[in-house]
Design a protein around this motif. Sequence first.
Motif, PDB file in Angstrom:
ATOM      1  N   THR A  64      61.396  45.133 169.729  1.00 45.93           N
ATOM      2  CA  THR A  64      60.461  46.083 169.132  1.00 45.93           C
ATOM      3  C   THR A  64      59.911  45.548 167.811  1.00 45.93           C
ATOM      4  O   THR A  64      59.475  46.306 166.962  1.00 45.93           O
ATOM      5  CB  THR A  64      61.155  47.448 168.954  1.00 45.93           C
ATOM      6  N   VAL A 100      52.314  50.070 170.052  1.00 41.05           N
ATOM      7  CA  VAL A 100      53.010  51.092 170.833  1.00 41.05           C
ATOM      8  C   VAL A 100      53.798  50.473 171.978  1.00 41.05           C
ATOM      9  O   VAL A 100      54.912  50.881 172.276  1.00 41.05           O
ATOM     10  CB  VAL A 100      51.982  52.106 171.377  1.00 41.05           C
ATOM     11  N   ASN A 132      57.080  49.100 170.848  1.00 44.20           N
ATOM     12  CA  ASN A 132      58.051  50.179 170.630  1.00 44.20           C
ATOM     13  C   ASN A 132      58.625  50.644 171.951  1.00 44.20           C
ATOM     14  O   ASN A 132      59.828  50.859 172.085  1.00 44.20           O
ATOM     15  CB  ASN A 132      57.382  51.364 169.927  1.00 44.20           C
ATOM     16  N   GLU A 133      57.722  50.799 172.930  1.00 43.33           N
ATOM     17  CA  GLU A 133      58.184  51.230 174.252  1.00 43.33           C
ATOM     18  C   GLU A 133      59.166  50.209 174.823  1.00 43.33           C
ATOM     19  O   GLU A 133      60.217  50.572 175.360  1.00 43.33           O
ATOM     20  CB  GLU A 133      56.980  51.384 175.185  1.00 43.33           C
TER      21      GLU A 133
END
Lengths: 243, 504
Positions: free
Chosen positions: B160, B166, B169-170
Amino acid sequence: MEAIVFFVSAAIILAGGLGVIVLRNPVHAALSLVATLFGVAVLFIDMEAYFLAAVQVIVYAGAIVVLFLFVIMLVGVDKAEDIYAEPIIKQRQFAALAAAGMLILVALVGVAFAGDVTGQPSNEDMTISRAIENPDGTTTPAETSNINQLAEALFTDYVFAFEITALLLTIAVVGAVVLARRPKGDLQPLPDVEPSWALRKPRAVTPTEATDPSAGDDADQDPDETTVDQAATDGAETDEAKA
Amino acid sequence: MLATVLAEVAPFVRPHIDWHAVAPELTLLAVGAILTLIDIVWLERGRKLTSSLAGFGLLLPLIPIVTLAVSDSDTRVMFDGAYVIDDYSLVLKAMFLLTGYVVVLLSTNYIGEGDYWENEYYGLLVSSILGMVVMASSRDLISIFVALELLSIPAYMLATWRKRDVRSNEAGLKYYLMGVFASAIMLYGMSLVYGVAGSTLLTEINAALSEGGSSEAVVTLGIVFVVVGFAFKVSAFPFHTWSPDTYEGAPTPVTAFLAVGSKAAGFVALMSLVVVGFLGRDDVFGPLFWVLAAGSMTFGNVMALRQKNIIRLMAYSGVAQAGFMLAPLAVAGTGGTSADTSISAILTYLLIYAAMNLGAFAVIISVARKTETAELESYNGLFTTAPVLAVFMTLFLASLAGIPPLGGWFAKFSVFTALTNADTGAGYALAVVAAINAVVAFGYYGRLALRMWVEEPYLGDKAPIKVPVALGFALVLTAVITVAFGVYPPVATHFTDVTLVAGV
């Protein structure tokens, strides 16, 4: 002496337990849970299970309650009214029923094993964690006690795993700080990708909501920060939402 | 008061620690600490040096590894057999360190140019590799678990690392949740195994499990749960679901690291567990690995055929390759020399897979520096824009597909040898499944190669691709290893012809 300690700590445990279900503020409820767990730890000491007592305080009263508080703080503490919502229909009645059943069960077990309960520590033959005075005046060293054995294992056979675990915790802290730290300088605009999941746009704050103290999280946000983020991200998700 | 208590306690006997044997780990630990702390002393000034420091720091522990390899005493055992330094572990340690070195080469420009925290990145990378190095020597449930966590937790955070993205992060969150879930399952399995054996040492577990008389259901459940926990780690079907998303979202050098290092570490743990700990229970783990291997090969290949993104393609191809590496474990317990043959086959496969997969990722990173996309279309006409890269990529793809005389061919050959060597029906059946899958794999590797050589350049952009020095060096290094292991296999077998010593 043992009886006095038992009754005092039992009272603390029961008071804490009552507090958990009676107190309106979730934070107070969590704190009275600490009282319950602490009372159990005292009971463990009373029964000479010192290691269990230490673990009880460190793991339950320390780590787990902190986790509870962490979640409560994240969700928001000013939601006292949520306590009255019942996610499961008739859950109060069910809870009462379950509690009654549990009491009866405990009573039955108590009756069934009444003769076996002596109140004495069960590990007589395994030696308890203090030196025993033999009748002839010598003392048997407490080398086989719980805590000593544990320490011995940790610092001999498992010393490598122990040290590696220490390193692991350090690394976890370093990584957590890095991931949570804000980047230096101004906030960069987020990429224009709309994720298909989870992240929601900040709700537009209407004047009535803004004046209403119970309007929820959005009203609590620092107004300056909101505007900075709004300008930087062009209405996309805020940094808080991301973090 | 305290003095009397202390006097009563039996004198503490220091455990025997062979400092020469743990020198690689200690060196690596020092390197990681220096990398993390250097930022505090030098602030911004150290930035330029960080990646070279990390690279050389990862090569430094190779010195004690070489001295250990040439020293007289063959096997060094510590802590009653929980930590064993033998040829098997030394080869793997060297492999993990070299993998780490190549990952640092891949990261140098990627991390330096992006808006990333550099020192902590390399610090976490080094500690993750330390976890792998520890894993190679662990012969005890607790050491194995702690090593697994030490290599996984930094990897969760590295996945991450692109905090502002995004998808990254996922990737990190998915990897973390799946990893923790797998750890929990594995711990449950380990507790069951410990409950039956009464010891965490793999040798004693083997003795207890082979003896029989213990509850069959508990033993089966324990072994299955432990293996399933590591099947997550090596992204074997049906526990691979995290890998395509995590690989896609994570920074590409981290993806390369996960695809090679992390996966190899999972295999190391599986090999130690199966050969030292569970070998007597072939009836449990044999069919389990058979299903995992056949499923991973087939499913990974079928899914890879349909991918439009190169990273996702590599993820599914990784699932298929994991199936090939799991296959020898299915016949490891059939008696005779099958355990040793299986270990050697997996080790050979791991070494060659590390080289060719890291090489392929080096090309992917180089190409993405210009095209800034991972779509397969961006490889169209690579030969016109970057002929050298196209040649390298073709080499690595051909090796992954298993075309002689490249390394991948020899890796697959040793797997087939191990499978047929067992001389059981299940072994031959799995060899047939593997052979069919080796052919299917040509489909997607070949199509990608065809794109580079035949199609028109992507978006008509014929500008050449500049390859930085670090990436170029990584490319040459991996290509040399890939070719050398295939052209002259004794180079590889010299290192991988080891027996897994049980210790004590």
